[in-house]
Design a protein around this motif. Structure first.
Motif, PDB file in Angstrom:
ATOM      1  N   LEU A   8       2.540  13.790  -4.892  1.00  0.00           N
ATOM      2  CA  LEU A   8       1.217  13.317  -5.279  1.00  0.00           C
ATOM      3  C   LEU A   8       0.274  14.510  -5.234  1.00  0.00           C
ATOM      4  O   LEU A   8       0.279  15.256  -4.253  1.00  0.00           O
ATOM      5  CB  LEU A   8       0.715  12.244  -4.310  1.00  0.00           C
ATOM      6  N   ARG A   9      -0.496  14.705  -6.284  1.00  0.00           N
ATOM      7  CA  ARG A   9      -1.459  15.803  -6.287  1.00  0.00           C
ATOM      8  C   ARG A   9      -2.862  15.247  -6.469  1.00  0.00           C
ATOM      9  O   ARG A   9      -3.187  14.727  -7.525  1.00  0.00           O
ATOM     10  CB  ARG A   9      -1.157  16.772  -7.435  1.00  0.00           C
ATOM     11  N   ASP A  10      -3.641  15.347  -5.400  1.00  0.00           N
ATOM     12  CA  ASP A  10      -5.047  14.951  -5.475  1.00  0.00           C
ATOM     13  C   ASP A  10      -5.247  13.532  -5.995  1.00  0.00           C
ATOM     14  O   ASP A  10      -6.151  13.277  -6.781  1.00  0.00           O
ATOM     15  CB  ASP A  10      -5.798  15.921  -6.396  1.00  0.00           C
ATOM     16  N   VAL A  11      -4.397  12.641  -5.524  1.00  0.00           N
ATOM     17  CA  VAL A  11      -4.453  11.276  -6.045  1.00  0.00           C
ATOM     18  C   VAL A  11      -5.602  10.501  -5.409  1.00  0.00           C
ATOM     19  O   VAL A  11      -5.868  10.629  -4.210  1.00  0.00           O
ATOM     20  CB  VAL A  11      -3.112  10.561  -5.787  1.00  0.00           C
ATOM     21  N   GLY A  12      -6.300   9.741  -6.225  1.00  0.00           N
ATOM     22  CA  GLY A  12      -7.369   8.894  -5.716  1.00  0.00           C
ATOM     23  C   GLY A  12      -7.337   7.548  -6.424  1.00  0.00           C
ATOM     24  O   GLY A  12      -6.727   7.405  -7.481  1.00  0.00           O
ATOM     25  N   LYS A  13      -7.960   6.571  -5.811  1.00  0.00           N
ATOM     26  CA  LYS A  13      -8.000   5.242  -6.424  1.00  0.00           C
ATOM     27  C   LYS A  13      -9.362   4.603  -6.167  1.00  0.00           C
ATOM     28  O   LYS A  13      -9.856   4.597  -5.037  1.00  0.00           O
ATOM     29  CB  LYS A  13      -6.894   4.363  -5.843  1.00  0.00           C
ATOM     30  N   GLN A  14      -9.916   4.107  -7.233  1.00  0.00           N
ATOM     31  CA  GLN A  14     -11.216   3.462  -7.120  1.00  0.00           C
ATOM     32  C   GLN A  14     -11.103   2.025  -7.602  1.00  0.00           C
ATOM     33  O   GLN A  14     -10.510   1.761  -8.643  1.00  0.00           O
ATOM     34  CB  GLN A  14     -12.215   4.198  -8.013  1.00  0.00           C
ATOM     35  N   TYR A  15     -11.600   1.085  -6.822  1.00  0.00           N
ATOM     36  CA  TYR A  15     -11.720  -0.294  -7.293  1.00  0.00           C
ATOM     37  C   TYR A  15     -13.193  -0.526  -7.582  1.00  0.00           C
ATOM     38  O   TYR A  15     -13.992  -0.616  -6.655  1.00  0.00           O
ATOM     39  CB  TYR A  15     -11.260  -1.286  -6.228  1.00  0.00           C
ATOM     40  N   ARG A  16     -13.539  -0.610  -8.844  1.00  0.00           N
ATOM     41  CA  ARG A  16     -14.954  -0.684  -9.240  1.00  0.00           C
ATOM     42  C   ARG A  16     -15.762   0.397  -8.509  1.00  0.00           C
ATOM     43  O   ARG A  16     -15.529   1.567  -8.699  1.00  0.00           O
ATOM     44  CB  ARG A  16     -15.519  -2.084  -8.956  1.00  0.00           C
ATOM     45  N   ASN A  17     -16.674   0.007  -7.625  1.00  0.00           N
ATOM     46  CA  ASN A  17     -17.501   1.032  -6.985  1.00  0.00           C
ATOM     47  C   ASN A  17     -16.974   1.445  -5.610  1.00  0.00           C
ATOM     48  O   ASN A  17     -17.603   2.203  -4.904  1.00  0.00           O
ATOM     49  CB  ASN A  17     -18.947   0.540  -6.875  1.00  0.00           C
ATOM     50  N   ILE A  18     -15.799   0.909  -5.247  1.00  0.00           N
ATOM     51  CA  ILE A  18     -15.270   1.246  -3.925  1.00  0.00           C
ATOM     52  C   ILE A  18     -14.187   2.319  -4.054  1.00  0.00           C
ATOM     53  O   ILE A  18     -13.234   2.159  -4.814  1.00  0.00           O
ATOM     54  CB  ILE A  18     -14.680  -0.004  -3.246  1.00  0.00           C
ATOM     55  N   ILE A  19     -14.372   3.413  -3.336  1.00  0.00           N
ATOM     56  CA  ILE A  19     -13.355   4.463  -3.350  1.00  0.00           C
ATOM     57  C   ILE A  19     -12.358   4.145  -2.244  1.00  0.00           C
ATOM     58  O   ILE A  19     -12.664   4.251  -1.059  1.00  0.00           O
ATOM     59  CB  ILE A  19     -13.992   5.843  -3.129  1.00  0.00           C
ATOM     60  N   ALA A  20     -11.153   3.703  -2.623  1.00  0.00           N
ATOM     61  CA  ALA A  20     -10.167   3.304  -1.629  1.00  0.00           C
ATOM     62  C   ALA A  20      -9.362   4.504  -1.151  1.00  0.00           C
ATOM     63  O   ALA A  20      -8.890   4.539  -0.015  1.00  0.00           O
ATOM     64  CB  ALA A  20      -9.240   2.253  -2.217  1.00  0.00           C
ATOM     65  N   LEU A  21      -9.199   5.473  -2.049  1.00  0.00           N
ATOM     66  CA  LEU A  21      -8.345   6.607  -1.733  1.00  0.00           C
ATOM     67  C   LEU A  21      -8.892   7.818  -2.462  1.00  0.00           C
ATOM     68  O   LEU A  21      -9.327   7.714  -3.611  1.00  0.00           O
ATOM     69  CB  LEU A  21      -6.934   6.289  -2.250  1.00  0.00           C
ATOM     70  N   HIS A  22      -8.871   8.987  -1.789  1.00  0.00           N
ATOM     71  CA  HIS A  22      -9.418  10.172  -2.451  1.00  0.00           C
ATOM     72  C   HIS A  22      -8.698  11.430  -1.969  1.00  0.00           C
ATOM     73  O   HIS A  22      -8.518  11.626  -0.771  1.00  0.00           O
ATOM     74  CB  HIS A  22     -10.923  10.289  -2.179  1.00  0.00           C
TER      75      HIS A  22
END
Lengths: 260, 349
Positions: A8-22
């Motif tokens: 994984l390289r710099d993986v992030g996940k956003q649910y609408r306005n919530i940053i779950a992973l960065h």
């Protein structure tokens, strides 16, 4: 370190306005156990879901065998050799062990519509595959719900291994188990590692992680707080970090005051 | 670096499995309780009613049982798959109404009516299934809705087209003879004439048993009802399985509807209400778990047989048929208590 199976390289996940992973970077190699630790809400589940093909990351890249991929379904992840064993989603408790083992990948003979299951073969395979992993079941026709929690997890893992997984993602496999049952599962994780599988072991128990882990990643509020190998950390440090470092010290003092 | 390498304990083959008593083995079968019940009820009416012992009575019992039993098979499969269908009873009437009115109003071959009716029935089943999997609302509510809708449509459209509460007689129309042979004929075995639905019932039970126990789809049905999320996680197409099960109910509803149409030549538009519970009761008496994931097709057949024996037994014993529902209620209670007990007993090992 061998070439990573998953990276994984710099993986992030956003649910609408919530940053779950960065900004998550992670390498999972064959024959090693990568432990992902974190408290509730740290982003562990989101990370699993990205690797399992349930969710797509909103930033960063996911590489399988060095090749950049986008996993669109759990089936695709499975086809690439990534199998996820969920803590509570592992099995259908009223169904016999062998039916659970082959669920979704049943062996059959004949042509449609007269296809029928190769029942005896599946029974025998289930028994021998489980025996290989040190799980001795008297009766593979018993409903899987009659097995202990540790055995159920092991059946789910053995199933993933049998169907060609190279990377095992284990979602809190020991969370609901007692000491002895956890031992069964940890032993199994060690066996899988020695057999050359890449294991991602998600847990919030640093003791369990330290028993089998080669590499530790600590998540907190969606970010990586710690990323080190076994040689770089002790169990005490890991526990300390896991519990929030300074927060734990403060809590300790607070409780001591009220206790005396 | 210290590694805690622990080898798994060696696998030891043992024969603990052999110690399970044969009686317990039999009792863990889902339909064990109902089989015992069926034997007792048979013995009871055999003693109580002289005419129950005649072969013609047996043929009658089988006929009554088959009219419920064919649908009970599909309903049992649906319930094993974790869903209900309350519209199953009126869907039977809808199927026969569509076939009868279409053929009569347009003066078509009755087979054309039957085929259109099949399409309509399957569409109803698909709609039920699609709504359930798509909305995630319990099938109890969704099919309660379609039950009411179909019940209203049956009455209103029939009134609109025929001006009466029943369809016109179609027995003199083209294709009626051949359709009757398939859906509603009877053959003689010795002095006794047996209705063809008995044969279709057996075929249905055998097919459903094979489907459940020996095919992938069967495995998926158990999994979809037992734990849909687990099933989905290992790649089982739960959505398609559930829609398929609703369509299976619809198919046999159509079949039962055709039987009624071709044996009575005309259909009462208010028929079918309450039948859906008989199907569910037959399945539950036969050991199908109300919450899904457990049961057999044979169990539903035994449940239907209990229904048939009680129904004709009460009449043949010369009692007031009003007692029938009362006995059915007792049997349902006994069966569910017995099933719960059997499952606990079986689980303790």
């Amino acid at each position: 370190m061998t070439d990573p199976l998953i990276e994984l390289r710099d993986v992030g996940k956003q649910y609408r306005n919530i940053i779950a992973l960065h900004g998550i970077s992670l390498r999972v190699g064959g024959g090693e156990v990568t432990c992902v630790l974190g408290d509730n809400g740290a982003g562990k589940s989101t990370l699993i879901k990205i690797m399992a093909g349930l969710h797509r990351q909103s930033e960063g890249t996911l590489l399988v065998d060095g090749e950049e991929v986008v996993l669109s379904s759990p089936r695709e992840a499975l086809d690439r050799g990534i199998a996820t064993v969920y803590q509570d989603l592992a099995v259908v408790s009223l169904m016999p062990v062998w039916r659970n083992f082959f669920l979704g990948s049943e062996l059959y003979r004949g042509v449609w519509p007269a296809r029928s299951l190769r029942v005896e073969e599946m029974r025998a395979t289930t028994k021998s595959e489980l025996a290989k992993m040190g799980i001795d079941l008297p009766d593979v026709d018993a409903p899987i719900g009659t097995l202990s929690g540790g055995q159920r997890q092991c059946v789910a893992i053995a199933r993933a291994v049998f169907f060609g997984a190279r990377v095992l993602i284990l979602d809190e496999p020991t969370a609901a188990l007692g000491v002895r049952q956890s031992g069964v599962v940890l032993r199994y994780i060690a066996a899988a590692r020695d057999a050359g599988f890449g294991v991602v072991f998600i847990t919030h128990n640093p003791h369990h992680a330290f028993l089998v882990g080669d590499h530790f990643v600590l998540l907190n509020r969606g970010r990586m707080r710690l990323d080190c190998t076994r040689a770089e950390i002790t169990l005490d440090e890991l526990t300390q970090q896991m519990a929030g470092g300074d927060e734990l010290t403060a809590l300790e003092q607070e409780l001591q005051r009220t206790g005396t | 670096m210290t590694q805690t390498r622990v080898a798994g304990p060696p696998a030891v083959a043992d024969e603990r499995i052999e110690h399970v008593a044969p009686l317990r083995r039999l009792l863990v079968r889902p339909e064990a309780g109902s089989l015992l019940g069926a034997v007792l009820i048979f013995a009871f009416f055999f003693v109580m009613a002289d005419s129950f012992r005649k072969p013609e009575s047996l043929a009658n019992v089988l006929y009554f049982s088959s009219t419920i039993g064919i649908m009970a098979v599909a309903v049992a499969l649906l319930m094993i798959g974790g869903e209900f269908d309350l519209s199953a009873g009126v869907a039977v009437t809808t199927a026969s109404l569509v076939a009868a009115m279409l053929a009569y109003q347009f003066t078509l071959n009755v087979w054309v009516g039957a085929l259109v009716s099949l399409v309509v029935a399957l569409a109803i089943g698909f709609l039920n299934g699609y709504l359930v999997v798509r909305t995630g609302i319990p099938s109890f509510l969704i099919t309660l809705g379609t039950f009411l809708m179909l019940q209203g449509l049956n009455l209103a459209v029939t009134k609109l087209l025929t001006g009466a509460v029943a369809t016109d007689d179609i027995s003199d129309m083209a294709g009626f003879g051949s359709a009757k042979r398939i859906f509603a004929s009877e053959w003689d075995i010795g002095r006794v004439s047996v209705k063809i639905t008995v044969l279709w019932w057996i075929v249905t039970v055998v097919f459903a048993t094979w489907l459940l126990m020996r095919t992938r789809v069967g495995n998926w049905i158990f999994a979809a009802g037992g734990n849909a999320d687990s099933a989905r996680a290992v790649g089982v197409p739960v959505t398609r399985v559930k829609i398929g099960l609703f369509m299976g109910v619809a198919f046999l509803a159509w079949f039962t509807g055709m039987h009624l149409l071709f044996s009575f030549n005309t259909v009462q538009s208010g028929e079918g209400v309450g039948k859906e519970f008989l199907y569910i009761i037959a399945a539950v008496i036969g050991g199908v778990l109300l919450t899904g994931g457990y049961g057999t097709a044979v169990g539903s057949a035994i449940g239907a047989l209990i229904f048939g024996m009680t129904y004709s037994g009460i009449i043949l014993a010369g009692w007031n048929p009003d007692w029938f529902k009362f006995f059915l209620g007792i049997m349902l209670l006994l069966a569910t208590v017995m099933n719960a007990w059997v499952r606990n007993y079986a689980a303790r090992r």
